[in-house]
Design an enzyme around this catalytic site. Structure first.
Site, mmCIF file in Angstrom:
data_model
loop_
_atom_site.group_PDB
_atom_site.id
_atom_site.type_symbol
_atom_site.label_atom_id
_atom_site.label_comp_id
_atom_site.label_asym_id
_atom_site.label_seq_id
_atom_site.Cartn_x
_atom_site.Cartn_y
_atom_site.Cartn_z
ATOM 1 N N TYR A 1 0.847 -1.186 0.000
ATOM 2 C CA TYR A 1 0.000 0.000 0.000
ATOM 3 C C TYR A 1 0.883 1.235 0.000
ATOM 4 C CZ TYR A 1 -3.737 -3.235 1.450
ATOM 5 O OH TYR A 1 -4.641 -4.267 1.534
ATOM 6 N N PRO B 1 -15.747 -4.781 1.983
ATOM 7 C CA PRO B 1 -16.910 -5.189 2.774
ATOM 8 C C PRO B 1 -18.188 -4.412 2.488
ATOM 9 C CG PRO B 1 -15.442 -3.858 4.115
ATOM 10 C CD PRO B 1 -14.726 -4.130 2.827
ATOM 11 N N GLY C 1 -23.126 -2.601 -4.981
ATOM 12 C CA GLY C 1 -23.663 -2.441 -6.328
ATOM 13 C C GLY C 1 -25.081 -1.894 -6.369
#
Length: 295
Positions: free
Chosen positions: A74, A220, A224
């Site tokens: 990251y 999590p 959609g």
């Protein structure tokens, strides 16, 4: 309480989620913080405001988060550095998990690298960036298909035996791979994609429940169509006076006692909104409706 009130709440008295006892790691609250979004766009480079990123991490701990998940890729490196800048020396009980084996090569670009010498090198670098003598939880970010899995699992066990790692986990794996890794070390956690609309890892979740493994769902709150106006998640959020993200997280927390959501954000207000999900209780009808709608 309205969604606006919840998202701007500044109290340090947010209700905490239930806890889970993780093998080789100890007890943590099930709703944690994912530190992928405190770096630049595409999980690459510096954040727009590094101090603001540090403020998000500090606020998470102020609100009771005791499990933070990051990875060497990251940034790369930047997320781990920001965590240390914001929180070191770490308060007692705080667990920092990181991951190795998935190299970031550009914005939203990833390559599995599982050579034992690379996994060892990256672990040593994570120890330095996080400013610790031993990593609380080290997870294999991806199994490299070009390297014998036994070699990858073996070096993780060596690092644990050397005291450089306390607990070990895996990410985005099958049940068969979990079992194979379990022949080399005790699997504390597994981190697979799982949310209301993507339950392709249902078998891994069941295996985790049966074997006392913490299940960390990444992405999590992705929902959609369900989260769009008029969708099942949107309607449930309106009824409960909550946000769609809070309802999605509350659904996960109820879904399984081994579920450990780690919603990530670079915003303090979004962080507070997400963590308020621990205090949201879904009634049976709402939970069942979301369960059916997401399949």
């Amino acid at each position: 309480m309205s969604p606006e009130t919840k998202s701007t709440e500044t109290t340090n008295q947010l209700e905490l989620s239930d806890t889970i006892d993780l093998k080789d790691l100890g007890t943590v609250h099930r709703l944690g913080f994912g530190a992928m979004r405190i770096v630049g766009d595409g999980v690459w480079g510096e954040p727009a405001d590094r101090e603001a990123a540090r403020a998000v991490v500090r606020r998470a701990v102020e609100l009771g988060v005791d499990f933070i998940d990051t990875a060497d890729s990251y940034g790369p490196n930047i997320s781990e550095e920001i965590i240390a800048e914001a929180l070191h020396p770490y308060q007692e009980g705080l667990k920092i998990a990181t991951k190795v084996g998935f190299a970031g090569t550009g914005p939203n670009k990833w390559v599995p690298v599982g050579r034992p010498e690379y996994l060892r090198q990256q672990t040593e670098l994570s120890l330095r960036k996080l400013k610790v003598d031993s990593i609380d939880l080290l997870q294999l970010h991806r199994i490299d298909p070009k390297v014998d899995p036994e070699e990858q699992f073996g070096v993780l066990r060596e690092l644990q035996d050397e005291g450089k790692v306390q607990a070990l986990g895996l990410s985005q794996v099958s049940v068969a791979e979990l079992k194979a890794a379990g022949r080399h070390f005790t699997v504390s956690t597994v981190q697979n994609r799982y949310n209301l609309t993507d339950r392709s890892s249902e078998d891994v979740l069941r295996y985790s429940e049966e074997n006392g493994i913490g299940f960390i769902p990444w992405a999590p709150i992705s929902a959609g169509e369900l989260a769009r106006p008029g969708g099942s998640l949107d309607e449930a959020a309106k009824r409960l006076g909550a946000t769609t993200s809070q309802v999605a997280l509350a659904w996960l927390l109820r879904r399984s006692p081994v579920m450990m959501p780690i919603p990530g954000t670079g915003s303090v207000s979004h962080l507070e909104e997400n963590l308020a999900a621990a205090g949201l209780r879904l009634d049976d009808d709402t939970y069942a409706g979301l369960e059916a709608a997401g399949k």
